[in-house]
Scaffold this motif. Structure first.
Motif, short mmCIF file in Angstrom:
data_model
loop_
_atom_site.label_atom_id
_atom_site.label_comp_id
_atom_site.label_asym_id
_atom_site.label_seq_id
_atom_site.Cartn_x
_atom_site.Cartn_y
_atom_site.Cartn_z
N VAL A 21 0.87 -1.18 0.00
CA VAL A 21 0.00 0.00 0.00
C VAL A 21 0.91 1.23 0.00
CG1 VAL A 21 -1.89 -1.14 1.23
CG2 VAL A 21 -0.22 0.20 2.52
N LEU A 22 0.37 2.33 -0.44
CA LEU A 22 1.16 3.55 -0.54
C LEU A 22 1.36 4.19 0.83
CD1 LEU A 22 2.35 5.52 -2.70
CD2 LEU A 22 0.17 6.72 -2.61
N GLU A 23 2.59 4.59 1.14
CA GLU A 23 2.80 5.43 2.32
C GLU A 23 2.50 6.85 1.88
OE1 GLU A 23 6.39 6.87 5.24
OE2 GLU A 23 6.33 4.73 4.74
N THR A 24 1.27 7.26 2.16
CA THR A 24 0.77 8.53 1.62
C THR A 24 1.42 9.73 2.32
OG1 THR A 24 -1.09 8.41 3.15
CG2 THR A 24 -1.45 7.56 0.94
N PRO A 25 1.52 10.85 1.60
CA PRO A 25 2.12 12.04 2.23
C PRO A 25 1.26 12.61 3.35
CG PRO A 25 1.32 12.54 0.01
CD PRO A 25 1.18 11.07 0.20
N CYS A 26 1.91 13.21 4.32
CA CYS A 26 1.23 13.97 5.38
C CYS A 26 1.93 15.33 5.42
CB CYS A 26 1.33 13.26 6.72
SG CYS A 26 0.42 14.09 8.05
N VAL A 27 1.24 16.34 4.89
CA VAL A 27 1.91 17.62 4.67
C VAL A 27 1.09 18.78 5.23
CG1 VAL A 27 3.16 16.84 2.61
CG2 VAL A 27 0.86 17.79 2.37
N PRO A 28 1.77 19.89 5.59
CA PRO A 28 1.05 21.05 6.12
C PRO A 28 0.29 21.78 5.03
CG PRO A 28 3.40 21.54 5.95
CD PRO A 28 3.23 20.11 5.57
N SER A 29 -0.81 22.43 5.41
CA SER A 29 -1.56 23.29 4.49
C SER A 29 -1.53 24.70 5.07
CB SER A 29 -3.00 22.83 4.34
OG SER A 29 -3.74 23.80 3.60
N ARG A 30 -0.74 25.57 4.47
CA ARG A 30 -0.63 26.94 4.98
C ARG A 30 -1.96 27.69 4.88
NH1 ARG A 30 4.79 29.55 2.51
NH2 ARG A 30 4.44 28.04 0.85
N THR A 31 -2.66 27.49 3.76
CA THR A 31 -3.92 28.22 3.55
C THR A 31 -4.99 27.76 4.53
OG1 THR A 31 -3.35 28.44 1.21
CG2 THR A 31 -5.64 28.89 1.83
N LEU A 32 -5.17 26.44 4.66
CA LEU A 32 -6.18 25.93 5.60
C LEU A 32 -5.81 26.29 7.03
CD1 LEU A 32 -7.06 22.42 4.10
CD2 LEU A 32 -8.40 24.53 3.98
N SER A 33 -4.53 26.30 7.34
CA SER A 33 -4.08 26.69 8.68
C SER A 33 -4.50 28.12 9.00
CB SER A 33 -2.56 26.55 8.81
OG SER A 33 -2.16 25.21 8.65
N ALA A 34 -4.31 29.03 8.02
CA ALA A 34 -4.69 30.43 8.21
C ALA A 34 -6.19 30.57 8.40
CB ALA A 34 -4.23 31.26 7.02
N LEU A 267 -11.30 21.79 0.06
CA LEU A 267 -10.20 20.88 -0.27
C LEU A 267 -9.98 20.83 -1.78
CD1 LEU A 267 -11.03 18.14 2.35
CD2 LEU A 267 -8.85 19.37 2.21
N LEU A 268 -11.06 20.91 -2.53
CA LEU A 268 -10.95 20.92 -3.98
C LEU A 268 -10.30 22.22 -4.46
CD1 LEU A 268 -11.71 19.43 -6.63
CD2 LEU A 268 -13.86 20.70 -6.60
N GLU A 269 -10.75 23.34 -3.94
CA GLU A 269 -10.26 24.64 -4.40
C GLU A 269 -8.86 24.96 -3.89
OE1 GLU A 269 -13.63 27.66 -5.57
OE2 GLU A 269 -13.54 27.43 -3.40
N ILE A 270 -8.63 24.68 -2.62
CA ILE A 270 -7.35 25.08 -2.00
C ILE A 270 -6.26 24.04 -2.21
CG2 ILE A 270 -6.23 25.57 0.22
CD1 ILE A 270 -9.01 26.75 1.10
N GLU A 271 -6.58 22.77 -1.97
CA GLU A 271 -5.57 21.72 -2.07
C GLU A 271 -5.58 20.99 -3.41
OE1 GLU A 271 -3.19 21.24 0.03
OE2 GLU A 271 -3.97 22.79 1.37
N ILE A 315 -22.23 19.94 -5.53
CA ILE A 315 -21.60 20.61 -4.39
C ILE A 315 -20.87 21.87 -4.86
CG2 ILE A 315 -19.72 20.42 -2.68
CD1 ILE A 315 -20.54 17.44 -2.40
N ILE A 316 -20.19 21.77 -6.00
CA ILE A 316 -19.47 22.92 -6.54
C ILE A 316 -20.46 24.04 -6.86
CG2 ILE A 316 -18.14 23.77 -8.52
CD1 ILE A 316 -16.84 20.93 -8.61
N GLN A 317 -21.56 23.69 -7.52
CA GLN A 317 -22.56 24.71 -7.87
C GLN A 317 -23.17 25.35 -6.64
OE1 GLN A 317 -25.53 23.51 -10.91
NE2 GLN A 317 -24.46 25.09 -12.02
N ARG A 318 -23.55 24.52 -5.65
CA ARG A 318 -24.15 25.05 -4.42
C ARG A 318 -23.17 25.95 -3.69
NH1 ARG A 318 -28.38 21.48 -1.99
NH2 ARG A 318 -27.21 21.48 -0.05
N GLY A 319 -21.89 25.56 -3.70
CA GLY A 319 -20.86 26.37 -3.06
C GLY A 319 -20.69 27.71 -3.76
#
Length: 403
Positions: A21-34, A267-271, A315-319
Motif C-alpha cells: 500500500v502507498l505510504e501517503t504524504p502527510c503535509v502542512p496546508s498553509r492556507t487551511l491553517s490560516a 479541499l478541492l479549491e485550496i488543495e 456541491i461545486i454549484q451550491r458552493g
C-alpha cells in the motif's frame, strides 16, 4: 481475557503492508491553517490505489489467512470503499472475493469493485439487509468474512496511518479522525498513543449518524436515512471498537451536511484534491468547532476520494451560490422588443457572465405590458452582485437577487 488491540499488532501490520500500500504524504496546508486558526496537516489517503484507506485493513486481514481459507475465498459486505479494498488485494493475491453491496451503493463504487475482479452481489435495501444476506452466504460457502471495521486485524491495518503520521510530522498534538464503525479511529488512536501518550484524539461523526457520539455523551439521537458522508453512515458502532474508542479517544464532535459540503469544496479549491464526504468531516470539524483547536497542531486524514462526479458537480454549484459567484437575478422590464438584449448588454458591461435566462410572461403577477426576466450569472462574489444590482437600478431597471 478479552482480546484487544496493541501497538505491536499495528507494527506487525505495517510490516505486512510495506510495499503493498502507498505510504501517503502527510503535509502542512498553509492556507487551511490560516483559515482554521491552527496548524493543519493533511494525510492524503485518497491517493491510495483504490482512493481510500480501507485497503490497509483489508490487506492486513487477508494476508493472515491460512492456505485453506485463501482457497475457499473471502466475502465482504460494503457499500463502497471497503469493498474495493478487499476486491483489489484479493485479486492481487489470487484469492476469490465475493462482495455483497446494498442497492443504494454508489454506482462508481460498484463498478470499481467489479473492475477489481470480485463477484458483486447486489442485495438489500438497507446495509443491515445486505449484511444479513452476506453472513448467510459466507456460512453456506465457507468463506472468510472480512468485516469493514469490527475486526482487530482490520483495525490494526488502519492504525498504520497513525504510525506514518507521527513519523512524518512528530510535532502533531491532535488528530481528528472520522468515525463510522470505529475501525480507523481505534487503530489510529492506539498507534498514536503508543508513540505520544498525551496526544489528543478527536472523533467526528455526522449529525445524521451520531451512534458513537451518543455512546460517548450519553445521548439518544436517532440516525437519519442518508448523509453525504455515506462512508461513515453506520447506525451501530462495532462491539470490538466501541470499548477501544471509550478508552483511547478524548471526545467525539458532530458536523452537519452544510459543513461537510463546505469542506469538500475547500479541499478541492485550496488543495486541488477530490475528497468524498467521509474524508472531509475532519476539516468540517475544525471549521465548525474552531475554538476547540485554536493554536494546535492538528492532523487530518483525507480518508477517501470516491465521490460520484454528479454529486461533486452539485456541491461545486451550491458552493458557488453560497459564495455569491453564481446568482439568480430577477428583472422587471417593459415587454417590448429588445428588452432582453438591453439587460444582457448591460450585464456584459458590468462583468457578469450569463449562464441561463428565463423570460416569463404567463407565469407572473406583473401587469400585461411587463415581463419578468430571471438570469443566472457568474460573478466575482457578493460585493460584485451588489454592484451589478445598483448599476442596473441606476439604469432604470427593477432588479433584485432571488437566489
Amino acid at each position: 481475557m478479552t482480546a484487544t488491540l496493541t501497538a505491536s499488532d499495528i507494527h506487525a501490520a505495517a510490516a505486512r503492508l510495506r510495499g503493498h500500500v502507498l505510504e501517503t504524504p502527510c503535509v502542512p496546508s498553509r492556507t487551511l491553517s490560516a483559515i482554521a486558526g491552527c496548524e493543519v496537516f493533511l494525510k492524503f489517503e485518497n491517493l491510495q490505489f483504490t482512493a481510500s484507506f480501507k485497503e490497509r485493513g483489508a490487506l492486513n486481514k487477508i494476508a493472515q489467512l491460512s492456505d485453506a481459507e485463501r482457497q475457499r475465498g473471502v466475502l465482504a459486505v460494503s457499500a463502497g470503499n471497503h469493498a474495493q479494498g478487499v476486491a483489489y488485494h484479493a485479486q492481487r493475491l489470487a484469492i476469490p472475493a465475493t462482495i455483497v453491496m446494498p442497492r443504494f451503493a454508489p454506482a462508481v463504487k460498484v463498478e470499481n469493485t467489479r473492475r477489481f475482479g470480485a463477484t458483486v452481489v447486489i442485495e438489500g435495501d438497507t446495509f443491515d439487509d445486505a449484511r444479513s444476506y452476506g453472513l448467510q452466504l459466507a456460512q453456506e460457502r465457507g468463506l472468510t468474512v472480512v468485516h469493514p471495521y469490527d475486526d482487530l486485524a482490520v483495525a490494526a491495518g488502519q492504525g498504520t496511518i497513525g504510525l506514518e503520521m507521527l513519523a512524518q510530522q512528530p510535532q502533531l498534538d491532535t488528530l481528528v479522525i472520522a468515525i463510522g464503525g470505529g475501525g480507523l479511529i481505534s487503530g489510529v488512536a492506539t498507534a498514536a498513543r503508543s508513540i505520544k501518550p498525551d496526544i489528543e484524539v478527536i472523533g467526528v461523526q455526522t449529525e445524521r449518524f451520531p451512534a458513537v457520539w451518543n455512546a460517548m455523551h450519553g445521548e439518544h439521537r436517532d440516525s437519519a436515512q442518508a448523509t453525504i458522508a455515506d462512508g461513515i453512515a453506520v447506525k451501530l458502532p462495532g462491539a470490538l471498537t466501541l470499548p477501544l474508542i471509550r478508552e483511547r479517544v478524548n471526545d467525539v464532535l458532530l458536523v452537519g451536511e452544510d459543513d461537510i459540503e463546505q469542506a469538500i469544496l475547500m479541499l478541492l479549491e485550496i488543495e486541488k484534491t477530490v475528497v468524498e464526504g467521509a474524508g472531509a468531516v475532519g476539516l468540517a470539524a475544525l471549521l465548525k468547532h474552531r475554538a476547540r483547536f485554536a493554536g494546535r497542531k492538528v492532523g487530518l486524514v483525507l480518508s477517501g476520494g470516491n465521490i460520484e462526479p454528479l454529486v461533486l458537480a452539485e456541491i461545486i454549484q451550491r458552493g458557488m451560490v453560497k459564495s455569491g459567484r453564481l446568482a439568480r437575478l430577477r428583472f422587471d422590464v417593459r415587454d417590448v422588443p429588445g428588452a432582453l438584449a438591453d439587460v444582457a448588454a448591460l450585464l456584459g458591461k458590468l462583468g457578469a457572465n450569463i449562464d441561463e435566462v428565463q423570460h416569463q410572461r404567463a407565469f407572473t403577477t406583473l401587469s400585461v405590458e411587463r415581463a419578468q426576466i430571471d438570469v443566472v450569472v457568474h460573478t466575482r462574489g457578493a460585493a460584485h452582485i451588489e454592484e451589478i444590482l445598483a448599476a442596473m437600478r441606476a439604469d432604470g431597471f427593477r432588479a433584485e437577487r432571488v437566489g
